[in-house]
Scaffold this active site. Structure first.
Site, short mmCIF file in Angstrom:
data_model
loop_
_atom_site.label_atom_id
_atom_site.label_comp_id
_atom_site.label_asym_id
_atom_site.label_seq_id
_atom_site.Cartn_x
_atom_site.Cartn_y
_atom_site.Cartn_z
N CYS A 92 0.82 -1.21 0.00
CA CYS A 92 0.00 0.00 0.00
C CYS A 92 0.86 1.27 0.00
O CYS A 92 1.79 1.38 0.79
CB CYS A 92 -0.95 0.07 1.18
SG CYS A 92 -2.19 -1.20 1.21
N ARG A 112 6.50 -0.71 -4.04
CA ARG A 112 6.06 -1.28 -2.76
C ARG A 112 5.16 -2.49 -2.96
O ARG A 112 4.92 -3.23 -2.02
CB ARG A 112 5.32 -0.20 -1.96
CG ARG A 112 6.20 0.95 -1.56
CD ARG A 112 5.38 2.08 -0.99
NE ARG A 112 4.77 1.73 0.28
CZ ARG A 112 5.39 1.79 1.45
NH1 ARG A 112 6.62 2.19 1.51
NH2 ARG A 112 4.77 1.48 2.56
N TRP A 141 -2.58 -3.03 -1.73
CA TRP A 141 -2.10 -4.42 -1.74
C TRP A 141 -3.12 -5.17 -0.90
O TRP A 141 -3.20 -4.98 0.32
CB TRP A 141 -0.71 -4.48 -1.13
CG TRP A 141 0.00 -5.78 -1.31
CD1 TRP A 141 0.75 -6.15 -2.38
CD2 TRP A 141 0.08 -6.86 -0.37
NE1 TRP A 141 1.29 -7.41 -2.18
CE2 TRP A 141 0.89 -7.87 -0.95
CE3 TRP A 141 -0.44 -7.11 0.90
CZ2 TRP A 141 1.18 -9.07 -0.32
CZ3 TRP A 141 -0.16 -8.30 1.53
CH2 TRP A 141 0.65 -9.26 0.92
N ASN A 183 -3.26 2.59 4.86
CA ASN A 183 -2.28 1.51 4.78
C ASN A 183 -2.22 0.88 6.17
O ASN A 183 -2.10 1.59 7.16
CB ASN A 183 -0.92 2.12 4.39
CG ASN A 183 0.22 1.11 4.42
OD1 ASN A 183 -0.02 -0.09 4.49
ND2 ASN A 183 1.44 1.61 4.35
N GLY A 184 -2.33 -0.46 6.23
CA GLY A 184 -2.32 -1.13 7.53
C GLY A 184 -3.56 -2.00 7.67
O GLY A 184 -4.32 -2.17 6.71
N GLU A 195 19.65 -17.48 0.81
CA GLU A 195 19.37 -16.20 0.17
C GLU A 195 19.32 -16.37 -1.35
O GLU A 195 18.44 -15.80 -2.02
CB GLU A 195 20.40 -15.15 0.59
CG GLU A 195 20.27 -13.79 -0.06
CD GLU A 195 18.90 -13.14 0.08
OE1 GLU A 195 18.07 -13.61 0.89
OE2 GLU A 195 18.64 -12.17 -0.64
N LYS A 206 16.01 -15.45 -3.58
CA LYS A 206 16.08 -14.46 -4.66
C LYS A 206 15.49 -15.06 -5.93
O LYS A 206 14.71 -14.44 -6.63
CB LYS A 206 17.55 -14.08 -4.87
CG LYS A 206 17.89 -12.70 -5.27
CD LYS A 206 17.45 -11.57 -4.41
CE LYS A 206 17.01 -11.85 -3.03
NZ LYS A 206 16.41 -10.91 -2.22
N GLU A 249 11.57 -15.58 -5.71
CA GLU A 249 10.82 -14.32 -5.69
C GLU A 249 10.55 -13.77 -7.09
O GLU A 249 9.46 -13.30 -7.37
CB GLU A 249 11.65 -13.24 -4.99
CG GLU A 249 11.60 -13.23 -3.51
CD GLU A 249 12.44 -12.09 -2.97
OE1 GLU A 249 11.86 -11.19 -2.37
OE2 GLU A 249 13.67 -12.08 -3.17
N HIS A 287 19.71 -37.22 3.65
CA HIS A 287 18.67 -37.59 4.61
C HIS A 287 17.27 -37.39 4.01
O HIS A 287 16.31 -37.23 4.76
CB HIS A 287 18.85 -36.79 5.90
CG HIS A 287 20.16 -37.07 6.56
ND1 HIS A 287 20.42 -38.25 7.21
CD2 HIS A 287 21.32 -36.36 6.59
CE1 HIS A 287 21.67 -38.24 7.65
NE2 HIS A 287 22.24 -37.11 7.28
N LYS A 296 7.33 -4.43 -1.26
CA LYS A 296 8.66 -4.05 -0.79
C LYS A 296 8.70 -3.87 0.71
O LYS A 296 9.59 -4.33 1.39
CB LYS A 296 9.09 -2.76 -1.50
CG LYS A 296 10.48 -2.27 -1.11
CD LYS A 296 11.54 -3.17 -1.68
CE LYS A 296 12.93 -2.80 -1.26
NZ LYS A 296 13.87 -3.91 -1.49
C1 F6R Z 1 13.42 -10.29 -0.35
C2 F6R Z 1 12.81 -9.19 0.35
C3 F6R Z 1 12.04 -9.48 1.59
C4 F6R Z 1 12.52 -8.54 2.69
C5 F6R Z 1 11.67 -8.71 3.96
C6 F6R Z 1 12.17 -7.82 5.08
O1 F6R Z 1 14.08 -9.88 -1.49
O2 F6R Z 1 12.91 -8.08 -0.05
O3 F6R Z 1 12.18 -10.81 1.98
O4 F6R Z 1 13.86 -8.81 2.95
O5 F6R Z 1 10.35 -8.38 3.65
O6 F6R Z 1 12.15 -6.49 4.71
P1 F6R Z 1 12.95 -5.39 5.52
O7 F6R Z 1 14.39 -5.70 5.35
O8 F6R Z 1 12.56 -4.10 4.91
O9 F6R Z 1 12.54 -5.53 6.95
#
Ligand code: F6R
Length: 608
Positions: free
Chosen positions: A2, A27, A74, A100-101, A480, A484, A487, A503, A603
């Site tokens: 949002c 976002r 969102w 937002n929220g 990680e 990536k 996503e 295992h 985001k």
């Molecule tokens: C992955 C990604 C998310 C953020 C997570 C935490 O690429 O962007 O997994 O890492 O939502 O976000 P922050 O770091 O803003 O607390």
């Protein structure tokens, strides 16, 4: 997640709101809308889908008003649809709200309002806010908003527009980000700085449970008791270009290429005369020496940085570290005492689960230390101490440079703890410092391998499933890499500890299965070679990541090898992750996906 924008001034609000919403697209959203006050009437135009759809709808509608609010939604309560999109209008049509929220007690409020004759058009929690403000309104909008907010439970950033108040609008915030931008005879609100950076660099950061009354020539801030609050102006010193693509095809690739500079900005100012200097670090020698346990809390990529943090703090400083995703930590009544301290990691500084988990740790008496990228964000403000990662704005939803800089910050901390505990001799300490300063060059040489990584991605972008394996820090790195990839490419992927394969997981390896194997850890190298042989023997195609000195040996068994410069194993993840980010990026590009705005993701995750 949002996005909110608001404008009041002497220019037409429509293009400013649309432009601001576009800047907040990163976002994550599924619908968009605006409300503009036009000759005493609120006009709302909203639609499901991208902002381009909204723009199309707006093409033939004349909106001359110079005051308005806008929103990208969102979906949480109710599917993405035109009706559920914001702004929402109160019963008499005189009040419009963007939010937002999540309002947790919206059902009770809805029942109350239904009994009072209010009808609801949408399935959202937000619509109750618009009706409740109308219900509480007795001629003073600020008072009505404050009364309403005192009745709401949950999180909100709000913009409220009213026909009775054509010269001002109201904004409010609790647990969701909102800033006020100050212009010349015009003012703005936004969920994040990039939305208004084109117009002003002077901002006011709203604190928790504050309400702002925004006119074109002044901004007044109140708490929920109606008392006026003073606020210093925060001047944004980063450049507009930092939030633009600057010739790159996507923000994600631009941000990957910014890693050397971001790491340098995070590390260099903190190394002075061969010493790590973390100004006024609240974690004193006494705390470090008496510390029984460190908790690291974060979500997603930041959590994966935390996993690396656990390995390196335990290895270098010999302090036990428990690392946990924030959404689990906050509800499991964790055991914390005054001999523990808590590190929270967050790029945005607004992730609700992380913020709440930090509050939980604080409540239990733990000192809280935040590693955060966004200056002035909620986590940065509420933590007892903060170490900023100077990555600059990260716009792409998939986090890249923020992760590298989070690792850089964790290295600075781990080395500081180790040194203060007397666990590192001067020679090793200086060796780490000099390698830390070399990291930007090392990453630059990884970036120079982009062609090979791109080629490998182009051969495998149709893979159905990709496994990432590694041991020790390479396992943390694999988590990680795998996140990536999933996503942005939507390819199923999992990360496994190399030793755990046999295992169970090895049953999934068949002819042609792609395995990304990390072999950057010196002491585990032979073990990983064994794991690569195991998957190769079952038909896997292996992309290996190895230090230069081991590349030839690895090339004998892997199908392709991406090399990273020779580096101490402890520091390897911060260099090696760039190979995985590039691989995920090129796979997603080959698949034609919207790299910067992957489906279903946001985001800044400001809801639970
Ligand atoms: C992955 C990604 C998310 C953020 C997570 C935490 O690429 O962007 O997994 O890492 O939502 O976000 P922050 O770091 O803003 O607390």
């Amino acid at each position: 997640m949002c996005g909110i924008v608001g404008y009041i001034g002497n220019k037409k609000a429509k293009p400013i709101l649309i432009d601001g919403l576009k800047k907040l697209e990163y976002r994550g959203y599924d619908s968009a809308g605006i409300a503009i006050l036009n000759s005493g009437e609120i006009n709302v135009v909203k639609s499901k889908g991208r902002i381009a759809v909204l723009e199309d709808k707006l093409k033939d509608i004349s909106l001359e008003g110079t005051i308005g609010i806008g929103h990208t939604r969102w979906a949480t309560h109710g599917e993405p649809s035109d009706i559920n999109s914001h702004p929402h209008i109160s019963k008499n049509g005189k009040i419009a709200v963007v939010h937002n929220g999540i309002i947790e007690n919206y059902i009770q409020i809805k029942e109350f309002l239904l009994a009072k004759g209010y009808q609801f058009k949408s399935e959202t929690d937000t619509e109750v806010i618009a009706h409740l403000i109308e219900y509480n309104y007795e001629g003073d909008l600020i008072k009505a908003v404050i009364k309403t907010l005192n009745e709401l439970e949950g999180a909100y950033a709000l913009g409220v527009l009213s026909t009775d108040n054509p010269d001002m609008f109201v904004a409010a915030k609790k647990d969701s980000p909102l800033i006020v931008g100050l212009g010349q005879n015009e003012n703005y609100i936004a969920s994040d700085i990039p939305a208004i950076l084109k117009y002003t660099r002077d901002i006011l950061i709203l604190e928790e449970k504050e309400v702002a009354c925004i006119s074109s020539d002044k901004v007044e801030i109140y708490n929920l008791l109606g008392e006026k609050q003073q606020r210093e102006v925060f001047h944004v010193d980063w450049d507009v270009s930092a939030a633009e693509k600057g010739g790159f095809e996507h923000f994600m690739i631009k941000e990957i290429f910014e890693e050397p500079a971001a790491i340098k900005a995070t590390i260099s100012p903190r190394i002075k005369d061969n010493e790590i200097v973390l100004d006024n670090l609240i974690i004193t020698d006494e705390i470090i020496n008496n510390c029984e346990k460190i908790h690291i809390i974060a979500c997603g990529t930041a959590y994966h940085a935390g996993v690396v943090g656990k390995y390196i703090i335990e290895k270098l400083a010999r302090i036990p570290v428990e690392v946990e995703v924030a959404s689990e930590f906050r509800y499991r009544d964790p055991i914390i005492n005054e001999k523990h301290f808590t590190i929270v990691i967050s790029q945005s500084g607004e992730t609700l689960d992380t913020l709440m988990a930090m509050r939980e740790a604080k409540k239990k008496g733990s000192l809280t230390f935040a590693i955060v990228n966004v200056v002035g964000s909620s986590i940065a403000r509420e933590a007892d101490d903060v170490l900023y990662t100077w990555a600059g704005p990260e716009i792409a939803v998939a986090s890249t440079k923020a992760y590298n800089t989070q690792l850089a910050a964790l290295y600075l901390l781990a080395l500081t703890f180790a040194k203060r505990k007397g666990l590192l001799d001067q020679h090793s300490y200086l060796n780490y410092l000099s390698q830390l300063q070399e990291l930007p060059n090392m990453i630059t040489s990884v970036l120079n391998e982009k062609k090979e990584i791109q080629k490998f991605a182009s051969e495998h972008f149709n893979a159905k499933s990709i496994f990432y394996i590694g041991r020790g820090l390479d396992y943390a790195l694999s988590m990680e890499g795998s996140l990536k990839l999933k996503e942005i490419s939507y390819i199923h992927s999992e990360a496994y500890a190399g030793g755990e394969l046999k295992h169970g997981t090895i049953a999934l390896i068949e002819e042609g299965t792609l395995v990304v194997a990390s072999l950057t850890q010196e002491q585990l190298f032979e073990k990983m070679i064994g794991n690569v042989r195991e998957v190769k023997a079952r038909g896997a195609v292996v992309l290996a990541i190895a230090q230069e000195k081991n590349a030839d040996e690895v090339a004998k068994i892997a199908d392709a090898v991406i090399t990273i410069p020779n580096v101490d194993s402890v520091l390897a993840p911060i260099v090696a992750v760039t190979t995985m980010q590039l691989f995920a990026y090129y796979v997603a590009v080959m698949k034609g996906n919207e790299v910067d705005k992957p489906r279903n993701l946001a985001k800044s995750v400001t809801v639970e």
